[in-house]
Design a protein around this motif. Structure first.
Motif, short mmCIF file in Angstrom:
data_model
loop_
_atom_site.label_atom_id
_atom_site.label_comp_id
_atom_site.label_asym_id
_atom_site.label_seq_id
_atom_site.Cartn_x
_atom_site.Cartn_y
_atom_site.Cartn_z
N PRO A 60 13.85 6.47 3.85
CA PRO A 60 13.21 5.51 4.73
C PRO A 60 11.81 4.99 4.41
O PRO A 60 11.14 5.27 3.54
N GLY A 61 11.46 3.87 5.11
CA GLY A 61 10.18 3.06 4.81
C GLY A 61 8.98 3.77 5.68
O GLY A 61 9.33 4.63 6.33
N VAL A 62 7.90 3.08 5.52
CA VAL A 62 6.71 3.45 6.07
C VAL A 62 6.34 2.42 7.13
O VAL A 62 6.14 1.23 6.84
N ALA A 63 6.12 2.63 8.29
CA ALA A 63 5.86 1.88 9.32
C ALA A 63 4.43 1.17 8.92
O ALA A 63 3.47 1.65 8.63
N ASP A 64 4.71 -0.16 9.28
CA ASP A 64 3.37 -1.09 9.06
C ASP A 64 2.47 -0.64 10.04
O ASP A 64 2.76 -0.37 11.55
N ALA A 65 1.10 -0.64 9.67
CA ALA A 65 0.10 -0.52 10.55
C ALA A 65 -0.16 -1.72 11.47
O ALA A 65 0.14 -2.99 10.91
N PHE A 94 0.81 -1.12 -0.02
CA PHE A 94 0.04 0.03 -0.03
C PHE A 94 1.10 1.32 0.01
O PHE A 94 1.90 1.28 0.82
N SER A 95 0.37 2.17 -0.87
CA SER A 95 1.18 3.41 -0.74
C SER A 95 1.14 4.21 0.57
O SER A 95 0.31 3.92 1.44
N PRO A 96 2.03 5.07 0.83
CA PRO A 96 2.22 5.87 2.01
C PRO A 96 0.96 6.35 2.61
O PRO A 96 0.70 6.49 3.73
N ARG A 150 7.54 6.12 -8.15
CA ARG A 150 6.19 6.15 -8.14
C ARG A 150 5.37 6.02 -9.35
O ARG A 150 4.12 5.55 -9.45
N ASP A 151 5.99 6.23 -10.60
CA ASP A 151 5.46 5.86 -11.79
C ASP A 151 5.84 4.65 -12.42
O ASP A 151 5.66 4.44 -13.91
N ARG A 161 9.00 5.81 2.00
CA ARG A 161 8.17 6.99 2.28
C ARG A 161 7.99 7.96 0.96
O ARG A 161 7.14 8.77 1.05
N ALA A 162 8.74 7.93 -0.11
CA ALA A 162 8.76 8.83 -1.14
C ALA A 162 7.64 8.23 -2.44
O ALA A 162 7.55 8.89 -3.34
#
Length: 293
Positions: free
Chosen positions: A271-276, A154-156, A221-222, A204-205
């Motif tokens: 950096p990455g995005v934290a898993d929910a 899933f996107s940020p 992202r493209d 994160r980007a």
């Protein structure tokens, strides 16, 4: 290489509460952690094999166990190291014996989104994608049938989902509504560079890191390729961001090796995005106590 344990690698996840990476070994029926937290040894035997996982809000771990989703309690400090027994939450596609859970992760709202694979020799596209939550239960997503569901990420902002069929040659994307479990505007994200799609995560980007054909590929992202990374000793199986600032990227090998990126590739790494956390409706005290240790 940081270490090698077990016989196989599949889903790699960062447990922010325990400050460690976790991953199940589907061949050896083990759940591993690195660095080993004080409340749990580096490996704990499970009574069933798992190939998908997510950390839950109660401090437990959600696992994809063949045709079932189940929850396991991790050992507490001082407890004997007994095999983990899963509390079964739901059985998937019970009338179809050929399908098993093949990939899954939490969406940004804390629901578990996963897919199934055809385990038969015919490799027909009979696999599906689902969302599971404590609030709504199991809901099928209106996505194309696949032979083996994979690359779920899933996107940020959580409004875009990517997914793939490991047998076919493209990563797809769609708009995603977590509250209604609705998907729309399904379209290609990118063709695969190597045959066989695997795990995928976003940074994160909004760049996508995709395991395909055992190689790690970074897309912008493209859907344009930014770089490719291959492991010298084995094929890549999964990838995850972790560390206090989510600025470490580790790769899990298909034979159980755990690898960090070399210093030259770490320069400028987004950096990455934290898993929910999966919202499992369990006691919050367990998770709070675990986070405070």
């Amino acid at each position: 290489m940081l270490l090698r344990v077990g016989q196989a690698g599949c889903a790699l996840r960062w447990d922010a509460a325990a400050q460690c990476w976790r991953w199940p070994d589907p061949a050896g029926s083990q759940l591993y952690a690195w660095p080993a937290p004080p409340v749990m040894p580096s490996g704990v035997r499970m009574l069933e094999s798992a190939c998908a996982m997510a950390c839950a809000s109660s401090g437990r771990v959600l696992l994809g166990l063949g045709k079932r989703l189940g929850m396991v309690e991790l050992p507490q400090q001082g407890q004997p190291n007994r095999p983990l027994q899963a509390q079964v939450l739901v059985t998937i596609d019970a009338a179809e014996p050929r399908t098993n859970i093949s990939d899954g992760c939490t969406d940004r709202a804390g629901n578990f989104v996963f897919g199934t694979a055809n385990t038969g020799q015919d490799r027909r596209p009979i696999g599906s994608f689902y969302q599971y939550s404590s609030r709504y239960g199991l809901r099928r997503l209106a996505l194309p049938a696949v032979a083996r569901a994979t690359s779920i990420a899933f996107s940020p902002d959580g409004r875009r989902m990517v997914f793939a069929d490991a047998v076919r040659g493209a990563i797809l994307q769609c708009d995603y509504d977590p509250e209604r479990a609705k998907v729309s505007n399904v379209k290609p994200f990118s063709e695969l560079l190597e045959q066989g799609a695997g795990a995928a995560i976003f940074d994160r980007a909004g760049n996508l890191w995709s395991v395909q054909g055992g190689v790690l590929v970074q897309y912008d992202r493209d859907g344009q390729v930014l770089q490719q990374i291959a492991l010298a000793r084995e094929a890549a199986a999964s990838v995850a961001f972790g560390g206090a600032d989510l600025d470490q990227l580790l790769v899990l090998g298909a034979q159980g090796g755990l690898y960090g990126l070399p210093p030259d590739l770490l320069k400028g790494l987004t950096p990455g995005v934290a898993d929910a956390l999966f919202r499992d409706g369990g006691s919050a005290s367990s998770g709070s106590a675990r986070a405070g240790r």
